[in-house]
Design a protein around this motif. Sequence first.
Motif, PDB file in Angstrom:
ATOM      1  N   LEU A  93       0.841  -1.191   0.000  1.00  0.00           N
ATOM      2  CA  LEU A  93       0.000   0.000   0.000  1.00  0.00           C
ATOM      3  C   LEU A  93       0.879   1.244   0.000  1.00  0.00           C
ATOM      4  N   LYS A  94       0.641   2.135  -0.958  1.00  0.00           N
ATOM      5  CA  LYS A  94       1.437   3.351  -1.101  1.00  0.00           C
ATOM      6  C   LYS A  94       0.896   4.465  -0.207  1.00  0.00           C
ATOM      7  N   GLU A  95       1.642   5.567  -0.170  1.00  0.00           N
ATOM      8  CA  GLU A  95       1.227   6.704   0.650  1.00  0.00           C
ATOM      9  C   GLU A  95      -0.083   7.295   0.166  1.00  0.00           C
ATOM     10  N   ASN A  96      -0.288   7.331  -1.149  1.00  0.00           N
ATOM     11  CA  ASN A  96      -1.545   7.770  -1.749  1.00  0.00           C
ATOM     12  C   ASN A  96      -2.111   6.583  -2.511  1.00  0.00           C
ATOM     13  N   ASP A  97      -3.133   5.934  -1.950  1.00  0.00           N
ATOM     14  CA  ASP A  97      -3.549   4.660  -2.524  1.00  0.00           C
ATOM     15  C   ASP A  97      -5.013   4.375  -2.184  1.00  0.00           C
ATOM     16  N   ILE A  98      -5.497   3.275  -2.750  1.00  0.00           N
ATOM     17  CA  ILE A  98      -6.870   2.829  -2.518  1.00  0.00           C
ATOM     18  C   ILE A  98      -6.844   1.359  -2.150  1.00  0.00           C
ATOM     19  N   PHE A  99      -7.769   0.942  -1.284  1.00  0.00           N
ATOM     20  CA  PHE A  99      -7.877  -0.473  -0.946  1.00  0.00           C
ATOM     21  C   PHE A  99      -9.326  -0.788  -0.604  1.00  0.00           C
ATOM     22  N   PHE A 100      -9.655  -2.065  -0.691  1.00  0.00           N
ATOM     23  CA  PHE A 100     -10.978  -2.468  -0.216  1.00  0.00           C
ATOM     24  C   PHE A 100     -10.894  -3.734   0.615  1.00  0.00           C
ATOM     25  N   ILE A 101     -11.923  -3.930   1.411  1.00  0.00           N
ATOM     26  CA  ILE A 101     -12.074  -5.093   2.282  1.00  0.00           C
ATOM     27  C   ILE A 101     -13.334  -5.828   1.852  1.00  0.00           C
ATOM     28  N   ASP A 102     -13.244  -7.151   1.771  1.00  0.00           N
ATOM     29  CA  ASP A 102     -14.387  -7.985   1.396  1.00  0.00           C
ATOM     30  C   ASP A 102     -14.380  -9.199   2.314  1.00  0.00           C
ATOM     31  N   MET A 103     -15.450  -9.401   3.050  1.00  0.00           N
ATOM     32  CA  MET A 103     -15.469 -10.506   4.003  1.00  0.00           C
ATOM     33  C   MET A 103     -16.849 -11.124   4.114  1.00  0.00           C
TER      34      MET A 103
END
Length: 231
Positions: A93-103
């Motif tokens: 994960l970069k300093e300016n980034d996007i992520f998602f969680i799926d559970m």
Amino acid sequence: MNDDGVSKLALAERVGPAFSVDGMLQARAATRDAIRTISALVKPGMLEEDAVDMAKRTLIASGLDLTWHPTRVRFGSNTMKAMKQASEPGIILKENDIFFIDMAPRFQAWEGDGGASFTVGNNEEYARCAADAETLFHDVRALWQAEKLSGHDLYRYADQKAKSMGWELNFDLPGHRVSDFPHAALHTGSLADYDLPPSAMRWILEIHIRHSSKQFGAFFEDMLLDDDSYV
């Protein structure tokens, strides 16, 4: 509605012996709480595989059981991938980034299922994408509540609306049943293929949008419920 329609509705929306409205709502609440907790623990410099391990530990520590699909945390370019596609390994994960969680954890006898997108830093495109995934979810949900459209028509609207927002909708995430565990013993068809109006507390609406040329996307999913559940 003809007899075939009644039979199809009953088959697709049947529940198991442990089904409980209160139980399903508790499972949903615990899932949304876990997503918020995990998202706050994700930091720039973290390896995606380590984030997934952390998410699993967090779920177990909160009293939830890992259940019917893998727990996913996806960073950067991996947010483009459909859920059945494996992540590219080694993404940080970069300093300016996007992520998602799926559970999809299980709370006692009942299934939870949820997903949401988050950003770090100050990339405006990423922030808009994450916000738009949730906005589109609620636009589709509002249409379902107001007009009682079929699952098929809801996803047709989602596709058109996503394009108007500047995104592509990923039809490899077409929504699915949720119930007392396991829903797969009751029904395995997708919401996008369901040609009747879906009932509340029976279906998960999945929204996965992607940029048409850049390597990022965003995801949001939750149970189809009326407005009172989102106050």
